[in-house]
Design a protein around this motif. Structure first.
Motif, PDB file in Angstrom:
ATOM      1  N   ALA A 116      46.587  47.138  30.443  1.00  0.00           N
ATOM      2  CA  ALA A 116      45.867  46.156  30.402  1.00  0.00           C
ATOM      3  C   ALA A 116      46.474  44.722  30.355  1.00  0.00           C
ATOM      4  N   GLY A 117      47.416  44.726  29.451  1.00  0.00           N
ATOM      5  CA  GLY A 117      48.115  43.392  29.033  1.00  0.00           C
ATOM      6  C   GLY A 117      48.791  43.274  30.303  1.00  0.00           C
ATOM      7  N   THR A 118      49.569  44.147  31.105  1.00  0.00           N
ATOM      8  CA  THR A 118      50.357  43.877  32.194  1.00  0.00           C
ATOM      9  C   THR A 118      49.643  43.313  33.542  1.00  0.00           C
ATOM     10  N   VAL A 119      48.568  44.001  33.574  1.00  0.00           N
ATOM     11  CA  VAL A 119      47.764  43.572  34.687  1.00  0.00           C
ATOM     12  C   VAL A 119      47.309  42.112  34.439  1.00  0.00           C
ATOM     13  N   ARG A 120      46.787  41.845  33.179  1.00  0.00           N
ATOM     14  CA  ARG A 120      46.370  40.381  33.234  1.00  0.00           C
ATOM     15  C   ARG A 120      47.698  39.459  33.424  1.00  0.00           C
ATOM     16  N   GLU A 121      48.756  39.795  33.093  1.00  0.00           N
ATOM     17  CA  GLU A 121      49.910  38.967  33.212  1.00  0.00           C
ATOM     18  C   GLU A 121      50.320  38.795  34.823  1.00  0.00           C
ATOM     19  N   ARG A 122      50.241  40.055  35.408  1.00  0.00           N
ATOM     20  CA  ARG A 122      50.652  40.029  36.758  1.00  0.00           C
ATOM     21  C   ARG A 122      49.750  39.688  37.899  1.00  0.00           C
ATOM     22  N   ALA A 123      48.458  39.833  37.631  1.00  0.00           N
ATOM     23  CA  ALA A 123      47.339  39.790  38.594  1.00  0.00           C
ATOM     24  C   ALA A 123      46.755  38.481  38.227  1.00  0.00           C
ATOM     25  N   ASP A 124      46.148  37.757  39.282  1.00  0.00           N
ATOM     26  CA  ASP A 124      45.330  36.483  39.172  1.00  0.00           C
ATOM     27  C   ASP A 124      43.844  36.766  39.149  1.00  0.00           C
ATOM     28  N   LEU A 125      43.244  37.157  38.139  1.00  0.00           N
ATOM     29  CA  LEU A 125      42.137  37.324  37.800  1.00  0.00           C
ATOM     30  C   LEU A 125      41.111  36.099  36.946  1.00  0.00           C
ATOM     31  N   GLY A 143      29.234  42.191  40.269  1.00  0.00           N
ATOM     32  CA  GLY A 143      29.951  43.232  40.788  1.00  0.00           C
ATOM     33  C   GLY A 143      30.729  43.818  39.724  1.00  0.00           C
ATOM     34  N   LEU A 144      30.983  45.127  39.608  1.00  0.00           N
ATOM     35  CA  LEU A 144      31.728  45.978  38.532  1.00  0.00           C
ATOM     36  C   LEU A 144      32.868  46.822  39.119  1.00  0.00           C
ATOM     37  N   LEU A 145      33.876  46.340  38.912  1.00  0.00           N
ATOM     38  CA  LEU A 145      35.012  46.894  39.352  1.00  0.00           C
ATOM     39  C   LEU A 145      35.631  47.655  38.254  1.00  0.00           C
ATOM     40  N   LEU A 146      35.994  48.996  38.385  1.00  0.00           N
ATOM     41  CA  LEU A 146      36.412  49.948  37.518  1.00  0.00           C
ATOM     42  C   LEU A 146      37.970  50.184  38.126  1.00  0.00           C
ATOM     43  N   ALA A 147      38.672  49.457  36.993  1.00  0.00           N
ATOM     44  CA  ALA A 147      40.161  49.389  37.344  1.00  0.00           C
ATOM     45  C   ALA A 147      40.929  49.736  36.181  1.00  0.00           C
ATOM     46  N   ALA A 148      40.551  50.800  35.511  1.00  0.00           N
ATOM     47  CA  ALA A 148      41.208  51.228  34.085  1.00  0.00           C
ATOM     48  C   ALA A 148      42.172  52.380  34.364  1.00  0.00           C
ATOM     49  N   VAL A 204      37.089  41.615  47.256  1.00  0.00           N
ATOM     50  CA  VAL A 204      36.212  42.134  48.053  1.00  0.00           C
ATOM     51  C   VAL A 204      34.784  42.132  47.666  1.00  0.00           C
ATOM     52  N   LEU A 205      34.516  42.212  46.290  1.00  0.00           N
ATOM     53  CA  LEU A 205      33.166  42.007  45.642  1.00  0.00           C
ATOM     54  C   LEU A 205      32.636  40.763  45.845  1.00  0.00           C
ATOM     55  N   ARG A 206      33.622  39.759  45.631  1.00  0.00           N
ATOM     56  CA  ARG A 206      33.030  38.234  45.686  1.00  0.00           C
ATOM     57  C   ARG A 206      32.651  38.067  46.931  1.00  0.00           C
ATOM     58  N   GLU A 207      33.515  38.280  48.158  1.00  0.00           N
ATOM     59  CA  GLU A 207      33.365  38.020  49.405  1.00  0.00           C
ATOM     60  C   GLU A 207      32.256  38.844  49.992  1.00  0.00           C
ATOM     61  N   GLY A 208      31.770  39.876  49.446  1.00  0.00           N
ATOM     62  CA  GLY A 208      30.575  40.643  49.764  1.00  0.00           C
ATOM     63  C   GLY A 208      29.402  40.130  49.304  1.00  0.00           C
ATOM     64  N   GLY A 209      29.415  39.175  48.334  1.00  0.00           N
ATOM     65  CA  GLY A 209      28.138  38.493  47.801  1.00  0.00           C
ATOM     66  C   GLY A 209      27.860  38.758  46.426  1.00  0.00           C
ATOM     67  N   CYS A 210      28.822  39.484  45.353  1.00  0.00           N
ATOM     68  CA  CYS A 210      28.622  39.612  44.101  1.00  0.00           C
ATOM     69  C   CYS A 210      29.149  38.384  43.357  1.00  0.00           C
ATOM     70  N   ASP A 211      28.053  38.176  42.293  1.00  0.00           N
ATOM     71  CA  ASP A 211      28.478  36.937  41.499  1.00  0.00           C
ATOM     72  C   ASP A 211      27.694  37.151  40.156  1.00  0.00           C
ATOM     73  N   ALA A 238      32.212  43.734  54.039  1.00  0.00           N
ATOM     74  CA  ALA A 238      31.134  44.195  54.888  1.00  0.00           C
ATOM     75  C   ALA A 238      30.423  45.519  54.407  1.00  0.00           C
ATOM     76  N   ALA A 239      30.905  46.355  53.839  1.00  0.00           N
ATOM     77  CA  ALA A 239      30.163  47.328  53.057  1.00  0.00           C
ATOM     78  C   ALA A 239      29.534  46.963  51.990  1.00  0.00           C
ATOM     79  N   VAL A 240      29.996  46.069  51.251  1.00  0.00           N
ATOM     80  CA  VAL A 240      29.381  45.513  49.926  1.00  0.00           C
ATOM     81  C   VAL A 240      28.155  44.689  50.315  1.00  0.00           C
ATOM     82  N   ALA A 241      28.257  44.026  51.556  1.00  0.00           N
ATOM     83  CA  ALA A 241      27.166  43.272  51.872  1.00  0.00           C
ATOM     84  C   ALA A 241      26.016  43.972  52.319  1.00  0.00           C
ATOM     85  N   ARG A 242      26.377  45.008  53.023  1.00  0.00           N
ATOM     86  CA  ARG A 242      25.201  46.104  53.422  1.00  0.00           C
ATOM     87  C   ARG A 242      24.463  46.586  52.287  1.00  0.00           C
ATOM     88  N   VAL A 243      25.100  46.972  51.342  1.00  0.00           N
ATOM     89  CA  VAL A 243      24.454  47.513  50.054  1.00  0.00           C
ATOM     90  C   VAL A 243      23.561  46.545  49.452  1.00  0.00           C
TER      91      VAL A 243
END
Length: 217
Positions: free
Chosen positions: A67-76, A17-22, A50-57, A123-128
């Motif tokens: 980016a620094g703030t995102v890493r601090e605030r989000a559990d990634l 899965g590739l999430l574009l979040a920039a 969503v990507l992980r639950e849809g089957g991406c790994d 669900a959409a991820v899984a269908r693709v």
């Protein structure tokens, strides 16, 4: 439609899965989209889950604005993150960064999604992914027959996709040029492809399935 042996064999390899979040949220007054509040947590967490639950790994995330703030605030912690120093140049630059990061991942395909589309779930991820597992190497979710996200590219296509990715077009030109090879998977019954682009869209974060005022259902 017949598929080449390489296409068939790659379908047994994992889908990354590739999430574009920039994005910096220019039309949101400079509020980075990854940090928008969604059910009490940064929006980027929902999109990655969503990507992980849809089957991406694995799941890779391209960060940019704050980016620094995102890493601090989000559990990634469960995901691989990369930073796009040129995020102001548009989605194409983030797509190139993400594909480069996946080069040695061993994935047979990459499924690309955008952080600002909370109406698109697992669900959409899984269908693709199911279409890919059936042998398709170029797949996109469709909504009423119209191409949308997520989009999947077999590994053999990554170099060409990256070469053509520029500005905010991302892979749009590549998809148009290879329309005859594209498999569309209808997802309108399980997902809604709206974007969170302007302050008028923020209500979607509180009620992802709610119609905009005057839209109806």
């Amino acid at each position: 439609m017949a598929h080449t042996p390489s296409a068939a064999s790659s379908a047994h390899r994992p889908v990354a899965g590739l999430l574009l979040a920039a994005g910096g949220g220019r039309r949101l007054g400079g509020r980075p989209k990854a940090l928008l509040d969604f059910r009490g947590r940064p929006l980027v967490e929902n999109a990655a889950r969503v990507l992980r639950e849809g089957g991406c790994d694995p799941v890779h995330i391209v960060l940019g604005a704050a980016a620094g703030t995102v890493r601090e605030r989000a559990d990634l912690a469960a995901y691989v993150t990369a930073e796009n120093p040129d995020w102001t140049q548009g989605m194409g630059s983030s797509l190139r960064v993400g594909l480069a990061a996946l080069a040695d991942s061993g994935a047979g395909a990459v499924l690309v999604s955008l952080v600002d589309q909370p109406g698109i779930g697992a669900a959409a991820v899984a269908r693709v992914i199911t279409a890919y597992e059936g042998g398709a190497e170029l797949v996109a979710a469709a909504y009423g027959g119209r191409r949308g996200h997520p989009v999947l590219f077999g590994a053999g296509r990554w170099a060409a996709v990256a070469a053509g990715a520029a500005g905010d077009r991302g892979a749009r030109d590549y998809l148009r040029e290879h329309e005859d090879a594209l498999t569309l998977v209808e997802c309108a019954d399980v997902a809604e492809p709206y974007d969170i682009d302007t302050p008028g869209d923020l209500f979607r974060l509180a009620s992802p399935g709610a119609p905009r005022a005057g839209e109806g259902r």
